[in-house]
Design an enzyme around this catalytic site. Structure first.
Site, mmCIF file in Angstrom:
data_model
loop_
_atom_site.group_PDB
_atom_site.id
_atom_site.type_symbol
_atom_site.label_atom_id
_atom_site.label_comp_id
_atom_site.label_asym_id
_atom_site.label_seq_id
_atom_site.Cartn_x
_atom_site.Cartn_y
_atom_site.Cartn_z
ATOM 1 N N SER A 80 1.063 -1.315 0.054
ATOM 2 C CA SER A 80 -0.026 -0.042 0.044
ATOM 3 C C SER A 80 0.925 1.251 -0.102
ATOM 4 C CB SER A 80 -0.711 0.083 1.209
ATOM 5 O OG SER A 80 -1.302 1.183 1.416
ATOM 6 N N TYR A 114 -2.588 -1.181 10.076
ATOM 7 C CA TYR A 114 -2.429 -1.687 8.801
ATOM 8 C C TYR A 114 -1.210 -1.264 7.755
ATOM 9 C CZ TYR A 114 -4.069 -1.333 3.657
ATOM 10 O OH TYR A 114 -4.343 -1.592 2.501
HETATM 11 P P1 NAP Z 1 -11.323 -6.013 -1.294
HETATM 12 O O1 NAP Z 1 -11.979 -5.259 -2.368
HETATM 13 O O2 NAP Z 1 -11.663 -5.578 0.310
HETATM 14 O O3 NAP Z 1 -11.237 -7.464 -1.393
HETATM 15 C C1 NAP Z 1 -10.374 -8.224 -0.656
HETATM 16 C C2 NAP Z 1 -10.434 -9.673 -0.929
HETATM 17 O O4 NAP Z 1 -9.611 -10.345 0.101
HETATM 18 C C3 NAP Z 1 -11.542 -10.419 -1.138
HETATM 19 O O5 NAP Z 1 -11.468 -11.219 -2.058
HETATM 20 C C4 NAP Z 1 -11.719 -11.132 0.275
HETATM 21 O O6 NAP Z 1 -12.306 -12.194 0.216
HETATM 22 C C5 NAP Z 1 -10.240 -11.430 0.492
HETATM 23 N N1 NAP Z 1 -10.213 -11.497 2.095
HETATM 24 C C6 NAP Z 1 -10.098 -10.642 2.868
HETATM 25 N N2 NAP Z 1 -9.945 -11.104 4.036
HETATM 26 C C7 NAP Z 1 -9.606 -12.520 3.954
HETATM 27 C C8 NAP Z 1 -9.095 -13.415 4.784
HETATM 28 N N3 NAP Z 1 -9.126 -13.425 6.099
HETATM 29 N N4 NAP Z 1 -8.794 -14.608 4.052
HETATM 30 C C9 NAP Z 1 -8.879 -14.659 2.735
HETATM 31 N N5 NAP Z 1 -9.237 -13.887 2.078
HETATM 32 C C10 NAP Z 1 -9.545 -12.618 2.520
HETATM 33 O O7 NAP Z 1 -9.776 -5.370 -1.495
HETATM 34 P P2 NAP Z 1 -9.020 -4.475 -2.358
HETATM 35 O O8 NAP Z 1 -9.509 -3.039 -1.971
HETATM 36 O O9 NAP Z 1 -9.356 -4.948 -3.621
HETATM 37 O O10 NAP Z 1 -7.403 -4.406 -1.792
HETATM 38 C C11 NAP Z 1 -6.739 -5.764 -2.236
HETATM 39 C C12 NAP Z 1 -5.303 -5.473 -1.712
HETATM 40 O O11 NAP Z 1 -4.910 -4.285 -2.186
HETATM 41 C C13 NAP Z 1 -5.254 -5.427 -0.038
HETATM 42 O O12 NAP Z 1 -4.240 -6.182 0.302
HETATM 43 C C14 NAP Z 1 -5.311 -4.309 0.384
HETATM 44 O O13 NAP Z 1 -4.651 -4.023 1.209
HETATM 45 C C15 NAP Z 1 -4.589 -3.566 -0.931
HETATM 46 N N6 NAP Z 1 -4.727 -2.339 -1.263
HETATM 47 C C16 NAP Z 1 -6.226 -1.658 -1.512
HETATM 48 C C17 NAP Z 1 -6.075 -0.143 -1.538
HETATM 49 C C18 NAP Z 1 -7.576 0.372 -1.802
HETATM 50 O O14 NAP Z 1 -7.654 1.741 -1.928
HETATM 51 N N7 NAP Z 1 -8.396 -0.371 -2.099
HETATM 52 C C19 NAP Z 1 -5.082 0.421 -1.371
HETATM 53 C C20 NAP Z 1 -3.866 0.130 -1.400
HETATM 54 C C21 NAP Z 1 -3.662 -1.399 -1.233
HETATM 55 P P3 NAP Z 1 -13.941 -12.498 0.355
HETATM 56 O O15 NAP Z 1 -14.602 -11.464 -0.409
HETATM 57 O O16 NAP Z 1 -14.312 -13.898 0.108
HETATM 58 O O17 NAP Z 1 -14.154 -12.107 1.873
HETATM 59 O O1 2V4 Z 2 -5.995 6.372 2.644
HETATM 60 C C1 2V4 Z 2 -5.397 5.618 1.997
HETATM 61 C C2 2V4 Z 2 -5.792 4.466 2.266
HETATM 62 C C3 2V4 Z 2 -6.946 3.716 2.634
HETATM 63 C C4 2V4 Z 2 -7.967 4.511 3.379
HETATM 64 O O2 2V4 Z 2 -8.309 5.660 3.040
HETATM 65 C C5 2V4 Z 2 -8.990 4.234 4.280
HETATM 66 C C6 2V4 Z 2 -9.252 2.716 3.957
HETATM 67 C C7 2V4 Z 2 -10.134 2.614 2.461
HETATM 68 O O3 2V4 Z 2 -10.142 2.127 4.997
HETATM 69 C C8 2V4 Z 2 -8.128 1.829 3.843
HETATM 70 C C9 2V4 Z 2 -6.901 2.427 3.219
HETATM 71 C C10 2V4 Z 2 -6.180 1.460 2.631
HETATM 72 C C11 2V4 Z 2 -5.144 1.887 1.694
HETATM 73 O O4 2V4 Z 2 -4.235 1.062 1.322
HETATM 74 C C12 2V4 Z 2 -4.732 3.112 1.441
HETATM 75 C C13 2V4 Z 2 -3.978 3.727 0.474
HETATM 76 O O5 2V4 Z 2 -3.364 2.766 0.178
HETATM 77 C C14 2V4 Z 2 -3.596 5.180 0.522
HETATM 78 C C15 2V4 Z 2 -4.116 5.966 1.265
HETATM 79 C C16 2V4 Z 2 -4.129 7.269 1.035
HETATM 80 C C17 2V4 Z 2 -3.005 7.816 0.129
HETATM 81 C C18 2V4 Z 2 -2.131 6.975 -0.374
HETATM 82 C C19 2V4 Z 2 -2.598 5.614 -0.317
HETATM 83 O O6 2V4 Z 2 -1.757 4.799 -0.948
#
Ligand code: NAP
Ligand code: 2V4
Length: 254
Positions: A148, A161
């Site tokens: 992240s 996190y």
């Molecule tokens: P998401 O939409 O919340 O989806 C999460 C996925 O992970 C789902 O397929 C869920 O499975 C699975 N999962 C969650 N908890 C689990 C557990 N305990 N065991 C097995 N599977 C589990 O996530 P996303 O936003 O696409 O994020 C994906 C990755 O990118 C994460 O590692 C997150 O930290 C990272 N990330 C996200 C963002 C963002 O802004 N979205 C930013 C930076 C990094 P189920 O649906 O079956 O529960």
């Molecule tokens: O600020 C993020 C961010 C965040 C959030 O906003 C809150 C949330 C959606 O509950 C969890 C979260 C996960 C993240 O990995 C990020 C994030 O990657 C991030 C944010 C702000 C600016 C740069 C980032 O890479």
């Protein structure tokens, strides 16, 4: 013929969000993809059937990560799927550790239980998934861990996190050296704010504020991140290992 034809891939957390886009992209490039999920069986089945409708290959694998026995459950399912869908070839060429949970609580309110859960799912599980995957991974394999931008951008609501994501980034540094002799690359991809099923993305004013974090003035789409992962999974990225790949749309430069 895609550039991943003949390869197998496991994408954790592929029922939705970034994992889903990665699974679809790798399958579009020709890989047989194991679509992993924890609880969203129907959503994962839809991802796999969508891939197959477009001429790709996929199967689903269920396993809750961050609980005792998680890796055994995951790999039992993976092996069953590979036997059935890959003519008994049991090798895993590409592993994408994507599944993760977010925090969203002020540091004063984060409980030891919440902290332990974040560590278990986001950091401990990827370590042991890699440990097990390496038994099945041939020379030239690929490991991508989703981190992240918060390891480099401050958000006090997400300290615990972000700590788990810093831990995950260590996998690339140290495993890159360990696995160099096998030609296996290990890299971290760090998305910024990326659209997912979180209801915040249904609020235009919130989305506008989040978009302003990127130099492109928009939030990331799952496909923005999937394209980066697909590149790292390809032969063209053979000279990149141990790297941190900023996939935040310039948020870290802002
Ligand atoms: P998401 O939409 O919340 O989806 C999460 C996925 O992970 C789902 O397929 C869920 O499975 C699975 N999962 C969650 N908890 C689990 C557990 N305990 N065991 C097995 N599977 C589990 O996530 P996303 O936003 O696409 O994020 C994906 C990755 O990118 C994460 O590692 C997150 O930290 C990272 N990330 C996200 C963002 C963002 O802004 N979205 C930013 C930076 C990094 P189920 O649906 O079956 O529960
Ligand atoms: O600020 C993020 C961010 C965040 C959030 O906003 C809150 C949330 C959606 O509950 C969890 C979260 C996960 C993240 O990995 C990020 C994030 O990657 C991030 C944010 C702000 C600016 C740069 C980032 O890479």
């Amino acid at each position: 013929m895609g550039n991943l034809t003949g390869k197998t891939a496991l994408v954790t957390g592929a029922s939705r969000g970034i994992g889903r886009a990665v699974a679809e992209r790798l399958a579009g490039d020709g890989a047989l993809v194991a679509v992993h999920y924890a609880t969203s069986a129907q959503a994962a089945a839809r991802v796999a059937s969508g891939i197959k409708e477009r001429g790709g290959s996929a199967f689903t694998v269920q396993a809750a990560l961050g609980v005792p026995g998680d890796v055994d459950t995951l790999f039992t399912g993976l092996e069953t799927g590979l036997k059935e869908h890959n003519d008994g070839r049991m090798e895993l060429d590409i592993l994408v550790n994507n599944a993760g949970i977010m925090g969203g609580s002020a540091p004063e309110e984060t409980t030891p239980e919440q902290f332990d859960r974040l560590v278990a799912v986001n950091a401990k599980a990827p370590f042991f998934v890699i440990q097990r995957a390496l038994r099945a991974m041939p020379d030239g394999g690929r490991i991508v861990n989703i981190s992240s931008g918060l390891t480099r951008f401050a958000n006090p609501q997400e300290i615990a996190y972000a700590m788990t994501k810093s831990a995950v980034e260590m996998l690339a540094l140290h495993y890159a050296k360990h696995l160099g002799p096998r030609g296996i690359t290990v890299n971290s991809v760090a998305p910024g704010i990326t659209r997912n099923s979180n209801p915040i993305f249904d609020q235009p004013q919130v989305v506008e504020q989040l978009a302003a974090l990127s130099v492109f003035n928009r939030v990331g789409e799952p496909s923005d991140v999937a394209d980066v992962v697909a590149f790292l999974a390809s032969d063209e990225a053979r000279w990149i290992t141990g790297a941190f790949i900023d996939s935040s749309g310039g948020t870290l430069a802002n």
